[in-house]
Motif scaffolding. Structure first.
Motif, PDB file in Angstrom:
ATOM      1  N   ARG A 136       0.860  -1.186   0.000  1.00 50.89           N
ATOM      2  CA  ARG A 136       0.000   0.000   0.000  1.00 50.89           C
ATOM      3  C   ARG A 136       0.899   1.240   0.000  1.00 50.89           C
ATOM      4  O   ARG A 136       1.772   1.386   0.862  1.00 50.89           O
ATOM      5  N   ALA A 137       0.672   2.115  -0.963  1.00 50.48           N
ATOM      6  CA  ALA A 137       1.469   3.336  -1.081  1.00 50.48           C
ATOM      7  C   ALA A 137       0.561   4.553  -1.071  1.00 50.48           C
ATOM      8  O   ALA A 137      -0.608   4.472  -1.460  1.00 50.48           O
ATOM      9  N   TRP A 138       1.102   5.672  -0.628  1.00 53.48           N
ATOM     10  CA  TRP A 138       0.346   6.919  -0.638  1.00 53.48           C
ATOM     11  C   TRP A 138       1.335   8.089  -0.709  1.00 53.48           C
ATOM     12  O   TRP A 138       2.544   7.912  -0.577  1.00 53.48           O
ATOM     13  N   GLY A 139       0.793   9.273  -0.940  1.00 56.16           N
ATOM     14  CA  GLY A 139       1.646  10.445  -1.066  1.00 56.16           C
ATOM     15  C   GLY A 139       1.754  10.894  -2.512  1.00 56.16           C
ATOM     16  O   GLY A 139       0.920  10.573  -3.357  1.00 56.16           O
ATOM     17  N   THR A 140       2.798  11.653  -2.803  1.00 55.63           N
ATOM     18  CA  THR A 140       3.021  12.229  -4.126  1.00 55.63           C
ATOM     19  C   THR A 140       4.354  11.720  -4.673  1.00 55.63           C
ATOM     20  O   THR A 140       5.155  11.149  -3.927  1.00 55.63           O
ATOM     21  N   PRO A 141       4.609  11.931  -5.976  1.00 57.38           N
ATOM     22  CA  PRO A 141       5.918  11.549  -6.505  1.00 57.38           C
ATOM     23  C   PRO A 141       7.073  12.239  -5.783  1.00 57.38           C
ATOM     24  O   PRO A 141       8.188  11.712  -5.756  1.00 57.38           O
ATOM     25  N   ARG A 142       6.809  13.392  -5.204  1.00 60.06           N
ATOM     26  CA  ARG A 142       7.853  14.118  -4.471  1.00 60.06           C
ATOM     27  C   ARG A 142       8.124  13.489  -3.106  1.00 60.06           C
ATOM     28  O   ARG A 142       9.268  13.458  -2.643  1.00 60.06           O
ATOM     29  N   ILE A 169      10.038   5.154   2.834  1.00 62.10           N
ATOM     30  CA  ILE A 169       9.801   6.527   2.400  1.00 62.10           C
ATOM     31  C   ILE A 169      10.736   6.826   1.233  1.00 62.10           C
ATOM     32  O   ILE A 169      11.929   6.511   1.288  1.00 62.10           O
ATOM     33  N   ILE A 170      10.183   7.409   0.177  1.00 60.50           N
ATOM     34  CA  ILE A 170      10.973   7.853  -0.966  1.00 60.50           C
ATOM     35  C   ILE A 170      10.703   9.332  -1.176  1.00 60.50           C
ATOM     36  O   ILE A 170       9.551   9.745  -1.325  1.00 60.50           O
ATOM     37  N   THR A 171      11.757  10.124  -1.191  1.00 58.79           N
ATOM     38  CA  THR A 171      11.609  11.549  -1.473  1.00 58.79           C
ATOM     39  C   THR A 171      12.458  11.888  -2.692  1.00 58.79           C
ATOM     40  O   THR A 171      13.607  11.460  -2.811  1.00 58.79           O
ATOM     41  N   ARG A 172      11.861  12.634  -3.597  1.00 52.33           N
ATOM     42  CA  ARG A 172      12.540  13.016  -4.839  1.00 52.33           C
ATOM     43  C   ARG A 172      12.433  14.526  -5.024  1.00 52.33           C
ATOM     44  O   ARG A 172      11.334  15.078  -5.066  1.00 52.33           O
ATOM     45  N   TYR A 217      18.150  15.828  -5.647  1.00 52.31           N
ATOM     46  CA  TYR A 217      18.507  14.595  -4.947  1.00 52.31           C
ATOM     47  C   TYR A 217      17.289  13.684  -4.815  1.00 52.31           C
ATOM     48  O   TYR A 217      16.135  14.119  -4.943  1.00 52.31           O
ATOM     49  N   ALA A 218      17.568  12.409  -4.543  1.00 54.17           N
ATOM     50  CA  ALA A 218      16.519  11.426  -4.251  1.00 54.17           C
ATOM     51  C   ALA A 218      17.023  10.540  -3.125  1.00 54.17           C
ATOM     52  O   ALA A 218      18.221  10.230  -3.048  1.00 54.17           O
ATOM     53  N   LEU A 219      16.101  10.130  -2.260  1.00 54.83           N
ATOM     54  CA  LEU A 219      16.481   9.362  -1.070  1.00 54.83           C
ATOM     55  C   LEU A 219      15.390   8.346  -0.764  1.00 54.83           C
ATOM     56  O   LEU A 219      14.204   8.664  -0.819  1.00 54.83           O
ATOM     57  N   GLU A 220      15.808   7.125  -0.448  1.00 53.02           N
ATOM     58  CA  GLU A 220      14.867   6.091  -0.017  1.00 53.02           C
ATOM     59  C   GLU A 220      15.363   5.464   1.284  1.00 53.02           C
ATOM     60  O   GLU A 220      16.542   5.109   1.401  1.00 53.02           O
ATOM     61  N   ALA A 221      14.455   5.343   2.235  1.00 51.31           N
ATOM     62  CA  ALA A 221      14.773   4.710   3.520  1.00 51.31           C
ATOM     63  C   ALA A 221      13.750   3.623   3.801  1.00 51.31           C
ATOM     64  O   ALA A 221      12.549   3.829   3.598  1.00 51.31           O
ATOM     65  N   GLN A 222      14.224   2.460   4.265  1.00 52.08           N
ATOM     66  CA  GLN A 222      13.365   1.323   4.589  1.00 52.08           C
ATOM     67  C   GLN A 222      13.714   0.781   5.972  1.00 52.08           C
ATOM     68  O   GLN A 222      14.883   0.775   6.366  1.00 52.08           O
ATOM     69  N   VAL A 223      12.707   0.324   6.665  1.00 47.28           N
ATOM     70  CA  VAL A 223      12.911  -0.453   7.885  1.00 47.28           C
ATOM     71  C   VAL A 223      11.855  -1.550   7.904  1.00 47.28           C
ATOM     72  O   VAL A 223      10.678  -1.295   7.634  1.00 47.28           O
ATOM     73  N   LEU A 275      33.752  -3.893 -18.556  1.00 51.80           N
ATOM     74  CA  LEU A 275      32.896  -2.974 -19.296  1.00 51.80           C
ATOM     75  C   LEU A 275      31.504  -2.987 -18.675  1.00 51.80           C
ATOM     76  O   LEU A 275      30.948  -4.062 -18.403  1.00 51.80           O
ATOM     77  N   HIS A 276      30.943  -1.817 -18.443  1.00 56.19           N
ATOM     78  CA  HIS A 276      29.617  -1.699 -17.830  1.00 56.19           C
ATOM     79  C   HIS A 276      28.729  -0.828 -18.716  1.00 56.19           C
ATOM     80  O   HIS A 276      29.168   0.193 -19.254  1.00 56.19           O
ATOM     81  N   PHE A 277      27.469  -1.222 -18.831  1.00 59.86           N
ATOM     82  CA  PHE A 277      26.497  -0.509 -19.656  1.00 59.86           C
ATOM     83  C   PHE A 277      25.279  -0.173 -18.805  1.00 59.86           C
ATOM     84  O   PHE A 277      24.800  -1.005 -18.018  1.00 59.86           O
ATOM     85  N   SER A 278      24.770   1.056 -18.945  1.00 64.29           N
ATOM     86  CA  SER A 278      23.585   1.462 -18.185  1.00 64.29           C
ATOM     87  C   SER A 278      22.649   2.244 -19.086  1.00 64.29           C
ATOM     88  O   SER A 278      23.091   2.970 -19.981  1.00 64.29           O
ATOM     89  N   LEU A 279      21.355   2.117 -18.848  1.00 65.63           N
ATOM     90  CA  LEU A 279      20.331   2.798 -19.634  1.00 65.63           C
ATOM     91  C   LEU A 279      19.271   3.358 -18.712  1.00 65.63           C
ATOM     92  O   LEU A 279      18.668   2.632 -17.916  1.00 65.63           O
ATOM     93  N   GLY A 280      19.059   4.685 -18.810  1.00 65.14           N
ATOM     94  CA  GLY A 280      17.972   5.315 -18.071  1.00 65.14           C
ATOM     95  C   GLY A 280      18.310   5.567 -16.611  1.00 65.14           C
ATOM     96  O   GLY A 280      19.354   5.167 -16.099  1.00 65.14           O
ATOM     97  N   PHE A 281      17.368   6.233 -15.937  1.00 69.71           N
ATOM     98  CA  PHE A 281      17.503   6.541 -14.520  1.00 69.71           C
ATOM     99  C   PHE A 281      16.212   6.173 -13.824  1.00 69.71           C
ATOM    100  O   PHE A 281      15.121   6.583 -14.246  1.00 69.71           O
ATOM    101  N   THR A 282      16.327   5.378 -12.780  1.00 68.49           N
ATOM    102  CA  THR A 282      15.153   4.998 -11.997  1.00 68.49           C
ATOM    103  C   THR A 282      15.483   5.157 -10.521  1.00 68.49           C
ATOM    104  O   THR A 282      16.594   4.868 -10.081  1.00 68.49           O
ATOM    105  N   PHE A 283      14.490   5.652  -9.770  1.00 69.22           N
ATOM    106  CA  PHE A 283      14.649   5.760  -8.323  1.00 69.22           C
ATOM    107  C   PHE A 283      13.261   5.745  -7.704  1.00 69.22           C
ATOM    108  O   PHE A 283      12.483   6.643  -7.947  1.00 69.22           O
TER     109      PHE A 283
END
Length: 598
Positions: A378-384, A417-420, A432-438, A590-598
């Motif tokens: 269950r999630a709530w809040g805003t993308p921010r 909690i995820i804040t962006r 910045y973006a930050l995620e904290a879990q417990v 060699l490392h390859f990355s595509l896109g940004f997700t948080f």
């Protein structure tokens, strides 16, 4: 007799007409010959001025723009030369200089060309001496506690006393002021009058701005256009807009973004009919629906997991209701995963529920793990600022090369909690973006070993100059329990690979057990990266990563990797290719990355 006089007059007029035509034809031929045989003139322009002014003139002067054009002859060059001082005055005024001293000289060269010398002393810049902002309309009689407040609007004025008066800053300040008024309560506000009175003798300017707020506006009735396959709840459940509440431009934009992110629609537009003249303006939501069912096959490659084949199936009207089913089977060289998740429409209070099942088998660094699970979230809040609670059941079979395996289960409950705060969700360059879990699992509730798990990750983007970006990234994790036996390896920590410590293979940093690398109870990772974009969206990156996982904090001896990479800001997000050196292994990866997700 009268007829004779008329005929004679007509004859005389015809003679004059033919004579005029011959003269016009002669002038026309002379003009054409002068055009056809006009000799083009080559010329150079040397500008002596402060760097900023010189750049401005080089980018905008007609003398510069027409240089090298074969159509420029001597007469046209003289015309451009005569107009240059006035043109310079107009240009430097845009940068705040109203009393420039301009000297020009045209020299004739031996080869027939010209050399034009321009000297510009811009003088002192004009600065803002007085700012007079006047408001009219309903905003002048509203309560001081309501937004926008006149005091705050004046405080936020972007061209204050003492600043250099640049035309671009003047226009930007007016637009910014009007936007602040129109965002909340007064969308029909307008600039009634704006004046900038310059005094060249004192190098000062007086600014006068009159803003008419008009009458306040509220949200009115809502009309939906284009909805046929799904119920209104998929739109109205996302709604931050209430009929009769104060108009807020951000509320409309947020609602449009939420509807678009729901996945039910390919196109969404939320508009307010401000031209209606009504106090409660009608709101229209126009959508283009996606198909209910969608299946796809994908083939790819990852430097972490190798070759990949994926099969996906989505159903936006699952079980005859507006539930979203998202399912996939992903086959990779070292991992095979099957999962299905069901997402319920968002409720009016903003909560979003989902549940699902999964099966995963991985063979990584000598550890063979099979996990079956089910989850509810269950999630709530805003993308921010998003918050969530999840309950997950894990049943795991684990086999380790050269050591004993185990079977375990756990039912962890996790709060996160995820804040962006990012300037762009797809390709951020600032913020910045930050995620904290417990989370915790407690015996004997479908759990073999009680534990508490904490996890924290964050990323920071900081512009450096006009073309550079500094990226700081970090991870911390800990599992507190009475020993690891009975704790599923899924909740433990390993690191290494494209998104963690580059220079090492995927999840190759952890605890040595038998002939394998397995998860540890503690994790620490840090990374610093500098990106420089030398050609528009193409850049180079330099980075240093460090991190490890272990069963004790003392075992967190950081493995270090560093290297260089290429970057491209593509329409789908940032793409990176990195060549990293791992100090422990003494080899490059060699490392390859595509896109940004948080």
């Amino acid at each position: 007799m009268e007829v004779f006089k008329n005929d004679k007059a007509i004859s005389k007029m015809a003679f004059h007409w033919h004579f005029c035509c011959k003269i016009l034809i002669l002038f026309f031929l002379l003009f054409c010959s002068s055009v056809l045989y006009a000799k083009p003139v080559s010329y150079d322009v040397d500008i002596d001025a402060p760097k900023m002014i010189k750049t401005l003139l080089e980018q905008n002067l007609d003398l510069i723009r027409w240089r090298g054009n074969e159509q420029i002859d001597g007469a046209q060059l003289r015309r451009l030369y005569r107009n240059t001082p006035d043109e310079i005055r107009q240009l430097v005024e845009t940068e705040g200089y109203y009393s420039p001293v301009i000297k020009t000289e045209m020299q004739k060269l031996e080869n027939g060309g010209r050399r034009i010398l321009i000297h510009v002393d811009p003088g002192k810049p004009v600065k803002v001496a007085v700012v007079d902002i006047e408001f009219k309309g309903a905003i002048t009689i509203q309560k001081s506690s309501l937004k926008p407040s006149i005091e705050q609007l004046k405080k936020n004025w972007q061209l204050p006393v003492g600043s250099v008066f640049r035309m671009a800053d003047w226009e930007a300040a007016k637009i910014a002021l009007l936007k602040q008024v129109t965002r909340v309560r007064y969308p029909r506000a307008e600039l009634e009058d704006t004046r900038a009175i310059v005094n060249p003798e004192t190098d000062e300017v007086t600014l006068k701005v009159i803003v008419n707020s008009g009458d306040p506006v509220k949200f009115g009735p809502i009309r939906i256009v284009g909805l046929h396959r799904y119920g209104e709840d998929v739109i109205m459940g996302q709604r931050p807009v209430k009929v009769g509440s104060t108009f807020r431009e951000n509320a409309l934009l947020n609602w449009q973004s939420r509807i678009q992110d729901s996945g039910y629609f390919s196109s969404v537009e939320v508009t307010a009919d401000l031209e209606s003249g009504l106090e409660e303006v009608p709101i229209t939501v126009t959508v283009v629906e996606n198909k209910k069912k969608h299946a796809a096959v994908g083939i790819g490659y990852s430097t972490d997991m190798g070759e990949r084949i994926s099969l996906t199936y989505d159903n936006l009207h699952f079980l005859g209701r507006d539930y979203k089913l998202k399912s996939s089977v992903v086959l990779q060289s070292r991992q095979r995963t099957a999962k299905a998740d069901v997402y319920l429409p968002q409720r009016p209070d903003g909560t979003r529920d989902s549940f699902g099942v999964m099966y995963d088998r991985s063979e990584i660094e000598g550890e063979d793990t099979r996990v079956a699970g089910a989850n509810f979230r269950r999630a709530w809040g805003t993308p921010r600022l998003e918050k969530y609670v999840s309950v997950e059941y894990l049943n795991e079979h684990n086999r380790i090369d050269g050591a004993d395996g185990q079977q375990s289960q756990a039912l962890p409950v996790t709060f996160g909690i995820i804040t962006r705060h990012l300037n762009n969700r797809l390709a951020p360059t600032k913020g910045y973006a930050l995620e904290a879990q417990v989370g915790a699992a407690v015996e004997p509730v479908l759990t073999d070993k009680s534990f508490v798990r904490g996890y924290l990750k964050g990323i920071r983007f900081q512009p450096i100059g006009e073309k550079g970006d500094l990226i700081l990234r970090g991870e911390l994790g800990a599992v507190v329990s009475d020993g690891k036996e009975g704790v599923p390896s899924t909740v433990l920590f390993r690191t290494g690979g494209d998104q963690s410590v580059r220079g090492y293979s995927y999840q190759s940093l952890g605890v040595k057990e038998g002939d394998a690398i397995v998860g540890g109870r503690y994790l620490a990772v840090a990374s610093i990266e500098y990106q420089y974009y030398f050609i528009k969206n193409w850049g180079v990156a330099f980075f240093v990563d460090a991190g490890n996982a272990g069963d004790t904090i003392k075992e967190l001896d950081p493995a270090i990797g560093y290297g260089i990479g290429g970057r491209w800001r593509s329409p789908a997000g940032p793409i990176g290719v990195d060549l990293a050196y791992g100090e422990r292994t003494g080899s490059f990866r060699l490392h390859f990355s595509l896109g940004f997700t948080f």
